[in-house]
Write an enzyme that holds these catalytic residues in place. Structure first.
Site, PDB file in Angstrom:
ATOM      1  N   SER A  21       0.838  -1.199   0.000  1.00  0.00           N
ATOM      2  CA  SER A  21       0.000   0.000   0.000  1.00  0.00           C
ATOM      3  C   SER A  21       0.867   1.241   0.000  1.00  0.00           C
ATOM      4  O   SER A  21       1.978   1.237   0.557  1.00  0.00           O
ATOM      5  CB  SER A  21      -0.847  -0.021   1.277  1.00  0.00           C
ATOM      6  OG  SER A  21      -1.450   1.229   1.506  1.00  0.00           O
ATOM      7  N   TYR A  72      -1.829  -0.710  10.988  1.00  0.00           N
ATOM      8  CA  TYR A  72      -2.104  -1.303   9.672  1.00  0.00           C
ATOM      9  C   TYR A  72      -0.916  -1.069   8.744  1.00  0.00           C
ATOM     10  O   TYR A  72      -0.403  -1.998   8.098  1.00  0.00           O
ATOM     11  CB  TYR A  72      -3.386  -0.712   9.069  1.00  0.00           C
ATOM     12  CG  TYR A  72      -3.531  -1.013   7.598  1.00  0.00           C
ATOM     13  CD1 TYR A  72      -3.882  -2.288   7.164  1.00  0.00           C
ATOM     14  CD2 TYR A  72      -3.275  -0.035   6.627  1.00  0.00           C
ATOM     15  CE1 TYR A  72      -3.977  -2.580   5.808  1.00  0.00           C
ATOM     16  CE2 TYR A  72      -3.367  -0.319   5.280  1.00  0.00           C
ATOM     17  CZ  TYR A  72      -3.717  -1.586   4.874  1.00  0.00           C
ATOM     18  OH  TYR A  72      -3.800  -1.873   3.529  1.00  0.00           O
ATOM     19  N   LYS A  98       2.071  -3.635   6.661  1.00  0.00           N
ATOM     20  CA  LYS A  98       2.484  -3.655   5.245  1.00  0.00           C
ATOM     21  C   LYS A  98       4.001  -3.451   5.141  1.00  0.00           C
ATOM     22  O   LYS A  98       4.676  -4.100   4.346  1.00  0.00           O
ATOM     23  CB  LYS A  98       1.730  -2.576   4.465  1.00  0.00           C
ATOM     24  CG  LYS A  98       0.233  -2.835   4.359  1.00  0.00           C
ATOM     25  CD  LYS A  98      -0.083  -4.114   3.595  1.00  0.00           C
ATOM     26  CE  LYS A  98      -1.546  -4.450   3.604  1.00  0.00           C
ATOM     27  NZ  LYS A  98      -1.862  -5.767   3.030  1.00  0.00           N
TER      28      LYS A  98
END
Ligand code: NAD
Ligand code: WQD
Length: 343
Positions: A130, A154, A158
């Site tokens: 992302s 979050y 990643k």
């Protein structure tokens, strides 16, 4: 021809990728726990592709579930040649409330998938990364060599996921891994049969605008109008989910043909503000989107858009669909399915 295994297969991006892969001639097997998606996408995929989806319900952290996927792949298609790992929890706000759940699901899930691939002798992996790995960008457009930093749990999953994969390929050159850094995926399949179906209040801009357009919500809260952008609202690189899906086809071909890893941005290179997106959506839906200006959302950045040249130069992929297509296709999905898949 051996098949591709999609984890998180019934989710938003994976379901569109499933179709793109079949259109490109790949066979597909999907696995999903349905924690954030509906099995009702499967008959829609059947309708669109004319083929019965091969699907295993289960959690990717469960080795038995994954072994079953490889066994089904062997029985149905003579094996699995590559995995696209979409399965993850993705709500930034929720990740700050439940960081351990995010670490366990997203990092635990990735490790479990890699272990299963190793057990079955498969080493081609596409990882859903992302633009969040860039944190607050120092310069625009963002190139892949920009500094990386996580600003929430979050994003940390990643970043750690990418780092673990780079270490894995350094230690064992049989692995070929594509880390695809998605910018802001939006839109839906042009058929209006599949699209994004968020549970509860949408966290992201376009699904929220779609629900305003269809009358489910009264107005759009515009989070901040004092950003350092031309109209003061946040600027993002929205990318049509079908362009994104085709990026996965390109990445799988790259891994198979070039036998090497890559990390690329998947964006259009063009930023649009919240006001520009709301106006374009209103045009597509034939109705105005009522706006209410609200305070900034904590953690948001002024502007974020990709330099997409590396994806073109390495794997020959570029986005072709513009903002009017993104809005028109989202609106077709939203207006035909106002209650999503469960409607
Ligand atoms: P999504 O929630 O629609 O899809 C993810 C799917 O994974 C869901 O169907 C969910 O049920 C499944 N899943 C989650 N944990 C699982 C587990 N442990 N085992 C099995 N299935 C599990 O989200 P999406 O928007 O399609 O995102 C797909 C991937 O792309 C995610 O990895 C996400 O982090 C990444 N990504 C998304 C965006 C975005 O804005 N949508 C942007 C950048 C990256
Ligand atoms: C876009 C713009 C908001 C909602 C997030 C994640 C990122 C990635 C993609 C997974 C911003 C504004 C939004 C609303 C608004 N996901 N906005 N009113 O924040 O760029 O990225 O999704 O990897 O990690 O952080 O996307 O769609 O939430 O916001 O004004 O109701 O719309 O402030 O400027 P974002 P978004």
């Amino acid at each position: 021809m051996p098949a591709v295994l999609l984890t998180g297969a019934t989710g938003y991006i994976a379901s569109h990728t499933w179709l793109a892969l079949q259109e490109a001639g790949f066979d597909v097997i999907g696995v999903d726990s349905l924690v954030n998606s509906s099995a009702r996408v499967l008959p829609r995929l059947q309708q669109l592709s004319g083929r019965d989806p091969v699907f295993v319900e289960g959690d990717v952290r469960d080795a038995v579930t994954l072994d079953r996927c490889f066994d089904v792949g062997q029985a149905r298609f003579g094996g699995i040649s590559a995995v696209v790992h979409f399965a993850a929890l993705k709500a930034v706000g929720e990740s700050t409330e439940k960081p351990l759940d995010y670490f366990e699901n997203n990092i635990g899930g990735l490790l479990s998938v890699c272990q299963a691939m190793k057990r079955h002798g498969v080493h081609d992996l596409v990882f859903s990364s992302s633009a969040t790995v860039y944190g607050k960008p120092e310069s625009l457009p963002i190139t892949e060599d920009a500094p990386l930093r996580a600003t929430n749990p979050y994003g940390q999953t990643k970043l750690i996921g990418e780092e673990l994969l780079r270490e894995l390929e350094r230690c064992d050159p049989r692995w070929h891994i594509a880390c695809l850094r998605y910018f802001n995926p939006v839109g839906a399949h042009p058929s209006g049969l599949i699209g994004e179906d968020p549970r509860g209040v949408p966290n992201n801009l376009m699904p929220y605008v779609a629900q305003v357009a269809v009358g489910k919500r009264a107005h759009l809260n515009v989070f901040g109008n004092d950003y350092d952008t031309p109209d003061g609202t946040g600027v993002r690189d929205y990318i049509h989910v079908c362009d994104l899906a085709e990026g996965h086809v390109a990445a799988l071909r790259y891994l198979a043909e070039q036998q090497r890893s890559l990390t690329v941005n998947l964006g259009t290179g063009r930023g649009y503000s919240v006001l520009e997106l709301a106006r374009a959506y209103g045009d597509a839906a034939g109705r105005e989107i009522p706006l209410v200006f609200a305070p900034r959302r904590p953690g948001d950045v002024d502007a974020c858009y990709a330099d997409p040249r590396a994806a073109l130069e390495t794997m020959g992929w570029r986005a072709t669909r513009g903002l009017p297509d993104m809005c028109a296709d989202s609106w077709r999905w939203q207006s035909l399915n106002p209650l999503g898949f469960e409607g």
